[in-house]
Motif scaffolding. Sequence first.
Motif, PDB file in Angstrom:
ATOM      1  N   GLU A 163       0.713  -1.032  -0.156  1.00 11.83           N
ATOM      2  CA  GLU A 163       0.006   0.139   0.195  1.00 11.83           C
ATOM      3  C   GLU A 163       0.905   1.069  -0.045  1.00 11.83           C
ATOM      4  O   GLU A 163       0.684   1.983  -0.934  1.00 11.83           O
ATOM      5  CB  GLU A 163      -0.818   0.060   1.071  1.00 11.83           C
ATOM      6  CG  GLU A 163      -1.818   1.294   1.427  1.00 11.83           C
ATOM      7  CD  GLU A 163      -2.803   1.488   0.138  1.00 11.83           C
ATOM      8  OE1 GLU A 163      -3.170   2.521   0.042  1.00 11.83           O
ATOM      9  OE2 GLU A 163      -3.067   0.418  -0.576  1.00 11.83           O
ATOM     10  N   ALA A 164       1.837   1.371   0.868  1.00  8.64           N
ATOM     11  CA  ALA A 164       2.794   2.322   0.954  1.00  8.64           C
ATOM     12  C   ALA A 164       3.543   2.706  -0.368  1.00  8.64           C
ATOM     13  O   ALA A 164       3.786   3.717  -0.839  1.00  8.64           O
ATOM     14  CB  ALA A 164       3.772   2.497   1.843  1.00  8.64           C
ATOM     15  N   ALA A 165       3.901   1.596  -1.122  1.00  9.87           N
ATOM     16  CA  ALA A 165       4.655   1.418  -2.260  1.00  9.87           C
ATOM     17  C   ALA A 165       3.596   2.156  -3.347  1.00  9.87           C
ATOM     18  O   ALA A 165       3.953   3.058  -4.213  1.00  9.87           O
ATOM     19  CB  ALA A 165       5.025   0.150  -2.777  1.00  9.87           C
ATOM     20  N   ARG A 166       2.478   1.696  -3.463  1.00  5.07           N
ATOM     21  CA  ARG A 166       1.126   2.268  -4.449  1.00  5.07           C
ATOM     22  C   ARG A 166       1.212   3.719  -4.336  1.00  5.07           C
ATOM     23  O   ARG A 166       1.109   4.509  -5.019  1.00  5.07           O
ATOM     24  CB  ARG A 166       0.223   1.600  -4.341  1.00  5.07           C
ATOM     25  CG  ARG A 166       0.222   0.042  -4.910  1.00  5.07           C
ATOM     26  CD  ARG A 166      -1.243  -0.644  -5.080  1.00  5.07           C
ATOM     27  NE  ARG A 166      -1.008  -1.860  -5.388  1.00  5.07           N
ATOM     28  CZ  ARG A 166      -1.257  -3.172  -4.698  1.00  5.07           C
ATOM     29  NH1 ARG A 166      -1.456  -2.846  -3.475  1.00  5.07           N
ATOM     30  NH2 ARG A 166      -1.243  -4.244  -5.044  1.00  5.07           N
ATOM     31  N   ARG A 167       0.920   4.025  -2.896  1.00  2.00           N
ATOM     32  CA  ARG A 167       0.549   5.580  -2.650  1.00  2.00           C
ATOM     33  C   ARG A 167       1.699   6.330  -3.077  1.00  2.00           C
ATOM     34  O   ARG A 167       1.688   7.566  -3.501  1.00  2.00           O
ATOM     35  CB  ARG A 167       0.353   5.655  -1.129  1.00  2.00           C
ATOM     36  CG  ARG A 167      -0.784   4.930  -0.665  1.00  2.00           C
ATOM     37  CD  ARG A 167      -1.232   5.618   0.599  1.00  2.00           C
ATOM     38  NE  ARG A 167      -0.280   5.687   1.715  1.00  2.00           N
ATOM     39  CZ  ARG A 167      -0.285   5.546   2.832  1.00  2.00           C
ATOM     40  NH1 ARG A 167      -1.912   5.255   3.440  1.00  2.00           N
ATOM     41  NH2 ARG A 167       0.519   5.640   4.138  1.00  2.00           N
ATOM     42  N   ALA A 168       3.170   5.856  -2.943  1.00  2.00           N
ATOM     43  CA  ALA A 168       4.460   6.587  -3.589  1.00  2.00           C
ATOM     44  C   ALA A 168       4.473   6.587  -4.911  1.00  2.00           C
ATOM     45  O   ALA A 168       5.181   7.332  -5.337  1.00  2.00           O
ATOM     46  CB  ALA A 168       5.646   5.990  -2.673  1.00  2.00           C
ATOM     47  N   GLY A 169       3.543   5.974  -5.651  1.00  2.00           N
ATOM     48  CA  GLY A 169       3.670   5.591  -7.163  1.00  2.00           C
ATOM     49  C   GLY A 169       4.078   4.662  -7.889  1.00  2.00           C
ATOM     50  O   GLY A 169       4.380   4.612  -9.004  1.00  2.00           O
ATOM     51  N   ALA A 170       4.549   3.709  -6.939  1.00  3.51           N
ATOM     52  CA  ALA A 170       5.124   2.534  -7.481  1.00  3.51           C
ATOM     53  C   ALA A 170       4.105   1.557  -8.249  1.00  3.51           C
ATOM     54  O   ALA A 170       2.824   1.671  -7.800  1.00  3.51           O
ATOM     55  CB  ALA A 170       5.807   1.473  -6.433  1.00  3.51           C
ATOM     56  N   GLU A 171       4.221   1.093  -9.287  1.00  5.90           N
ATOM     57  CA  GLU A 171       3.237   0.143  -9.872  1.00  5.90           C
ATOM     58  C   GLU A 171       3.788  -1.314  -9.685  1.00  5.90           C
ATOM     59  O   GLU A 171       5.026  -1.840  -9.620  1.00  5.90           O
ATOM     60  CB  GLU A 171       3.407   0.151 -11.568  1.00  5.90           C
ATOM     61  CG  GLU A 171       2.636  -0.554 -12.420  1.00  5.90           C
ATOM     62  CD  GLU A 171       2.982  -0.511 -13.588  1.00  5.90           C
ATOM     63  OE1 GLU A 171       2.089  -1.501 -14.422  1.00  5.90           O
ATOM     64  OE2 GLU A 171       3.421   0.393 -14.439  1.00  5.90           O
ATOM     65  N   LEU A 172       2.757  -2.056  -9.123  1.00  4.84           N
ATOM     66  CA  LEU A 172       2.924  -3.345  -8.665  1.00  4.84           C
ATOM     67  C   LEU A 172       2.162  -4.521  -9.624  1.00  4.84           C
ATOM     68  O   LEU A 172       1.210  -4.444  -9.745  1.00  4.84           O
ATOM     69  CB  LEU A 172       2.723  -3.849  -7.327  1.00  4.84           C
ATOM     70  CG  LEU A 172       3.233  -2.577  -6.260  1.00  4.84           C
ATOM     71  CD1 LEU A 172       2.524  -3.076  -4.767  1.00  4.84           C
ATOM     72  CD2 LEU A 172       4.641  -2.754  -6.300  1.00  4.84           C
TER      73      LEU A 172
END
Length: 368
Positions: A163-172
């Motif tokens: 969730e934190a990665a997505r909020r920071a703009g990462a694409e998973l």
Amino acid sequence: MSRPHRPADPAVVIGGGVVGLSAACHLAEAGVRTVLLERDELGSGASRATADVVRTYFPGNPVASAMAVRSLAAYRAFADRAGTAVPLRRVGYLVLFGEAEQAAACEADLPAQRAAGVEVELIGADEARRRNPLLGDVPLVAAAWSPDAYVTDTAAIVGGFAEAARRAGAELRTGCPVKAVDIEAGRLDTGDGPLAAHAVVCAAGAWSAPLARSAGVELPLGDPVEQELLACGRPPSGVPVPDVPMTLHAASGLLVRKRGDGLLVGMGCPGADRDGWRARVRERLAEVYPALAGAEVRTAFTGVRDASPDRTEFIGRLPGPIPFLYAAGFSGHGLCTAPAAGELVRDLYSGRTPDIDAARLAAVPERT
């Protein structure tokens, strides 16, 4: 044929376990365009077969201990990153020594452990039995006691980092295996077709060695091993297991922690003779904890993990047409050190001097 660096291409993290997610999260939070590729679902490899414990004491391995101390601080502040705190129920970590040589080695290791920030002491046999009253009449001369071991929730940590990665703009991207890495061309061969990258982070756990080899990098990892943890039910007496610390019997490698009315049990890896291994675990369990003789023992979790020669993780960066970074060899303790590993990957990517002594973790691989 190599091509020029293209900042518009993403940094690609291979592996959606807790280490890969931490790396992707830290990179994205630093403003790096980041894509994470996972062959299955997030947390489906080694992160699926953990004891749900984070600890700071790694006997004889102060490097891993220093990483774990730093990571525990990050878990305590996890709500600041992920929006939700992760549970941390303190249970402590007890390591049992049946031989004087083991106790002496522990004592010699204490200064380095304490310098790494670990709270640990050598205690006598009577104190060890008081802390774990299940212990039977097994040889016991001393024990190491470290209070900083906590039962947590691996799935919550995986989800929080995602969730934190997505909020920071990462694409998973899940369900997207990486078949090969071409460092010269700055391209990955994936299940969704070719993907350009301006940097690659290999955090693929048990699949790290062959992927790195496809990029011309030889990581000194052993063959992938399947981890299995067993659930031991309530003792035949019907009395629930008391609250005991996470306990390692050093002579046999038997590791237990309280889980429900019974124990979660590990003892190395099963190997090819899984039934024989389970029989040996039951035998050792009954020897060390006689009250559990005859208790039901069954599989709780399985997962594939990597292994380094000395169980210390490899984290480093190799120069080339595009940077190749690796975070592998965690040998089953990635949950304990994942936040620090992500920080180190971020710092190595950006060229910052890490707070952690990165040179001690580099695999120093050679290009094939």
